[in-house]
Every structure is written in structure tokens, then in C-alpha cells.
Design a protein around this motif. Structure first.
Motif, PDB file in Angstrom:
ATOM      1  N   ARG A   1       0.820  -1.214   0.000  1.00 17.81           N
ATOM      2  CA  ARG A   1       0.000   0.000   0.000  1.00 17.81           C
ATOM      3  C   ARG A   1       0.850   1.259   0.000  1.00 17.81           C
ATOM      4  O   ARG A   1       2.038   1.229   0.299  1.00 17.81           O
ATOM      5  CB  ARG A   1      -0.938   0.007   1.193  1.00 17.81           C
ATOM      6  N   LYS A   2       0.179   2.358  -0.333  1.00 14.20           N
ATOM      7  CA  LYS A   2       0.743   3.690  -0.228  1.00 14.20           C
ATOM      8  C   LYS A   2      -0.027   4.387   0.887  1.00 14.20           C
ATOM      9  O   LYS A   2      -1.246   4.242   0.978  1.00 14.20           O
ATOM     10  CB  LYS A   2       0.567   4.447  -1.541  1.00 14.20           C
ATOM     11  N   GLU A   3       0.668   5.144   1.722  1.00 18.43           N
ATOM     12  CA  GLU A   3       0.038   5.850   2.827  1.00 18.43           C
ATOM     13  C   GLU A   3       0.174   7.343   2.571  1.00 18.43           C
ATOM     14  O   GLU A   3       1.278   7.836   2.332  1.00 18.43           O
ATOM     15  CB  GLU A   3       0.706   5.441   4.143  1.00 18.43           C
TER      16      GLU A   3
ATOM     17  N   ASN B   1      -8.602  17.732   7.285  1.00 14.71           N
ATOM     18  CA  ASN B   1      -7.344  16.996   7.226  1.00 14.71           C
ATOM     19  C   ASN B   1      -7.669  15.514   7.179  1.00 14.71           C
ATOM     20  O   ASN B   1      -8.600  15.060   7.846  1.00 14.71           O
ATOM     21  CB  ASN B   1      -6.491  17.295   8.467  1.00 14.71           C
ATOM     22  N   GLY B   2      -6.913  14.767   6.398  1.00 13.14           N
ATOM     23  CA  GLY B   2      -7.215  13.351   6.288  1.00 13.14           C
ATOM     24  C   GLY B   2      -5.997  12.482   6.056  1.00 13.14           C
ATOM     25  O   GLY B   2      -4.918  12.969   5.720  1.00 13.14           O
ATOM     26  N   ARG B   3      -6.233  11.185   6.265  1.00 12.62           N
ATOM     27  CA  ARG B   3      -5.239  10.151   5.967  1.00 12.62           C
ATOM     28  C   ARG B   3      -5.944   9.041   5.219  1.00 12.62           C
ATOM     29  O   ARG B   3      -7.092   8.700   5.518  1.00 12.62           O
ATOM     30  CB  ARG B   3      -4.654   9.572   7.252  1.00 12.62           C
ATOM     31  N   ALA B   4      -5.237   8.463   4.265  1.00  9.41           N
ATOM     32  CA  ALA B   4      -5.799   7.360   3.484  1.00  9.41           C
ATOM     33  C   ALA B   4      -4.695   6.380   3.127  1.00  9.41           C
ATOM     34  O   ALA B   4      -3.506   6.715   3.168  1.00  9.41           O
ATOM     35  CB  ALA B   4      -6.466   7.894   2.218  1.00  9.41           C
ATOM     36  N   ARG B   5      -5.133   5.174   2.791  1.00  8.35           N
ATOM     37  CA  ARG B   5      -4.212   4.139   2.328  1.00  8.35           C
ATOM     38  C   ARG B   5      -4.730   3.629   0.984  1.00  8.35           C
ATOM     39  O   ARG B   5      -5.919   3.354   0.836  1.00  8.35           O
ATOM     40  CB  ARG B   5      -4.142   3.010   3.344  1.00  8.35           C
ATOM     41  N   ILE B   6      -3.818   3.509   0.036  1.00  8.90           N
ATOM     42  CA  ILE B   6      -4.158   3.037  -1.298  1.00  8.90           C
ATOM     43  C   ILE B   6      -3.485   1.679  -1.488  1.00  8.90           C
ATOM     44  O   ILE B   6      -2.248   1.591  -1.502  1.00  8.90           O
ATOM     45  CB  ILE B   6      -3.676   4.018  -2.383  1.00  8.90           C
ATOM     46  N   TYR B   7      -4.284   0.648  -1.618  1.00  5.90           N
ATOM     47  CA  TYR B   7      -3.760  -0.713  -1.729  1.00  5.90           C
ATOM     48  C   TYR B   7      -3.511  -1.096  -3.175  1.00  5.90           C
ATOM     49  O   TYR B   7      -4.190  -0.623  -4.086  1.00  5.90           O
ATOM     50  CB  TYR B   7      -4.722  -1.699  -1.061  1.00  5.90           C
ATOM     51  N   ASP B   8      -2.542  -2.002  -3.356  1.00  8.06           N
ATOM     52  CA  ASP B   8      -2.208  -2.500  -4.687  1.00  8.06           C
ATOM     53  C   ASP B   8      -3.241  -3.499  -5.195  1.00  8.06           C
ATOM     54  O   ASP B   8      -3.418  -3.654  -6.401  1.00  8.06           O
ATOM     55  CB  ASP B   8      -0.827  -3.154  -4.684  1.00  8.06           C
TER      56      ASP B   8
END
Length: 85
Positions: free
Chosen positions: A19-21, A68-75
Motif C-alpha cells: 500500500r501507499k500511505e 485533514n485526512g489520511r488514506a491508504r491506497i492498496y495495490d
């Protein structure tokens, strides 16, 4: 849907979890965008499918049209399912 602008503040790749954070600041007009609109916008910016983006946190900034936010992008979907409950 109003105008959505995302400024990405932090980007890290986590190959162990596939993932990308990311951390970001969301600017918008009117009411806060829906979760789907935010996921669609993030996935478009990174060329990913919306179903592979997990929105971890979204905190509105008081008296401003920002959040404000945080996300994770999975492969892949298997990794998302493994690490997100």
C-alpha cells in the motif's frame, strides 16, 4: 457536488503491506464532500480503483471549508481485505 481540491502533504510507500500511505488537506465549497466523492478524487489522482482506497481519518477544520485526512491506497483487493477490518 461542489468543488473539491486535495493538497497531498505526505506520501509513503509500504511494500510490506502492499500500500501507499498518504496525508492530505481537503478544501471544498458548501458541505463536506461524501466519503465516495473523496475516495473517487484520491483514486483519480493516483490512478487507482476507488475500491482500493481506504479512508482512515477525516477531520474537518473548525470554521473553515477544509478537512485533514489520511488514506491508504492498496495495490490489490486481497491486501485491503487482509489489513482493513
Amino acid at each position: 457536488m461542489g468543488t473539491i481540491d486535495i493538497e497531498f502533504k505526505k506520501y509513503e510507500e509500504n511494500p510490506d503491506m502492499n500500500r501507499k500511505e498518504i496525508e492530505f488537506v481537503l478544501s471544498f465549497e458548501g458541505s463536506i464532500p461524501s466519503r465516495k466523492e473523496i475516495l473517487d478524487e484520491i483514486s483519480a489522482c493516483y490512478g487507482s480503483e476507488p475500491g482500493l482506497v481506504f479512508l482512515e481519518k477525516l477531520r474537518p477544520v473548525r470554521k473553515q471549508m477544509k478537512a485533514n485526512g489520511r488514506a491508504r491506497i492498496y495495490d490489490d483487493a486481497a491486501s485491503l481485505k487482509k489489513f482493513e477490518k
